[in-house]
Write a protein that holds these residues in place. Structure first.
Motif, mmCIF file in Angstrom:
data_model
loop_
_atom_site.group_PDB
_atom_site.id
_atom_site.type_symbol
_atom_site.label_atom_id
_atom_site.label_comp_id
_atom_site.label_asym_id
_atom_site.label_seq_id
_atom_site.Cartn_x
_atom_site.Cartn_y
_atom_site.Cartn_z
ATOM 1 N N TRP A 195 -13.920 43.578 4.477
ATOM 2 C CA TRP A 195 -13.864 42.480 3.518
ATOM 3 C C TRP A 195 -13.854 41.166 4.280
ATOM 4 C CZ3 TRP A 195 -14.267 42.820 -1.687
ATOM 5 C CH2 TRP A 195 -14.077 44.074 -2.273
ATOM 6 N N GLY A 196 -14.658 40.255 3.824
ATOM 7 C CA GLY A 196 -14.602 38.912 4.374
ATOM 8 C C GLY A 196 -13.453 38.143 3.753
ATOM 9 N N ASN A 197 -13.121 37.030 4.372
ATOM 10 C CA ASN A 197 -12.154 36.136 3.759
ATOM 11 C C ASN A 197 -12.754 35.582 2.473
ATOM 12 O OD1 ASN A 197 -14.014 34.811 5.690
ATOM 13 N ND2 ASN A 197 -13.215 32.968 4.745
ATOM 14 N N GLY A 198 -11.962 35.203 1.572
ATOM 15 C CA GLY A 198 -12.469 34.642 0.332
ATOM 16 C C GLY A 198 -12.891 33.197 0.513
ATOM 17 N N THR A 199 -13.890 32.810 -0.242
ATOM 18 C CA THR A 199 -14.301 31.416 -0.257
ATOM 19 C C THR A 199 -14.290 30.948 -1.707
ATOM 20 O OG1 THR A 199 -15.990 29.823 0.490
ATOM 21 C CG2 THR A 199 -16.791 31.969 -0.280
ATOM 22 N N LEU A 200 -13.609 29.845 -1.953
ATOM 23 C CA LEU A 200 -13.359 29.396 -3.324
ATOM 24 C C LEU A 200 -14.528 28.581 -3.862
ATOM 25 C CD1 LEU A 200 -11.473 29.021 -5.764
ATOM 26 C CD2 LEU A 200 -10.483 27.048 -4.567
ATOM 27 N N VAL A 201 -14.991 28.989 -5.025
ATOM 28 C CA VAL A 201 -16.015 28.252 -5.751
ATOM 29 C C VAL A 201 -15.382 27.705 -7.027
ATOM 30 C CG1 VAL A 201 -18.179 28.433 -7.034
ATOM 31 C CG2 VAL A 201 -17.912 29.639 -4.846
ATOM 32 N N THR A 202 -15.442 26.415 -7.187
ATOM 33 C CA THR A 202 -14.894 25.777 -8.381
ATOM 34 C C THR A 202 -16.011 25.013 -9.075
ATOM 35 O OG1 THR A 202 -12.744 25.516 -7.304
ATOM 36 C CG2 THR A 202 -13.136 24.239 -9.307
ATOM 37 N N VAL A 203 -16.266 25.377 -10.312
ATOM 38 C CA VAL A 203 -17.312 24.720 -11.086
ATOM 39 C C VAL A 203 -16.638 23.905 -12.186
ATOM 40 C CG1 VAL A 203 -19.415 24.995 -12.435
ATOM 41 C CG2 VAL A 203 -18.863 26.649 -10.625
ATOM 42 N N SER A 204 -16.870 22.622 -12.146
ATOM 43 C CA SER A 204 -16.273 21.749 -13.158
ATOM 44 C C SER A 204 -17.226 21.625 -14.346
ATOM 45 C CB SER A 204 -15.974 20.375 -12.569
ATOM 46 O OG SER A 204 -17.160 19.752 -12.127
#
Length: 120
Positions: free
Chosen positions: A110-119
């Motif tokens: 598993w890779g580290n998580g990367t946060l995607v935030t869509v406004s």
């Protein structure tokens, strides 16, 4: 072997992001790679798969908007996300279950998580 994910960020609805998942050595030519995401308060879900043979699979909600691809020379798999929607918000993880011996035993990476935030 390690997976390193990157590319997340804050984007307005309708915008685009490209996530990257880089492996510490060459594995994607022989193993499938999946992108998962986990929205706040929800379970982790499979978003897209790229098989070692180059076939792709997407969940219905991202079909036509997301594209998974591979650069073997860079040991990297990408997730191009276009026309992002608020509901695409979440932490994105890359995953590969790699074969480690001739008997077919596998280990989960598993890779580290990367946060995607869509406004919206």
């Amino acid at each position: 072997v390690q997976l390193q994910a990157s590319g997340g960020g804050l984007v307005q609805a309708g915008g685009s992001l490209r996530l990257s998942c880089r492996a510490s050595r060459s594995i994607f030519g022989r193993n499938d790679l999946q992108w998962y995401r986990q929205a706040p308060g929800k379970q982790r879900e499979l978003v897209a798969t790229l098989t070692s043979g180059g076939s792709t699979y997407y969940i219905d909600s991202v079909k036509g908007r997301f594209t998974v691809s591979r650069d073997n020379a860079r040991n990297t798999v990408y997730l191009q996300m276009n026309n992002l929607k608020f509901e695409d918000t979440g932490v994105y993880y890359c995953h590969s279950s790699i074969v480690v011996n001739v008997e077919g035993s596998t280990i989960d990476l598993w890779g580290n998580g990367t946060l995607v935030t869509v406004s919206s």
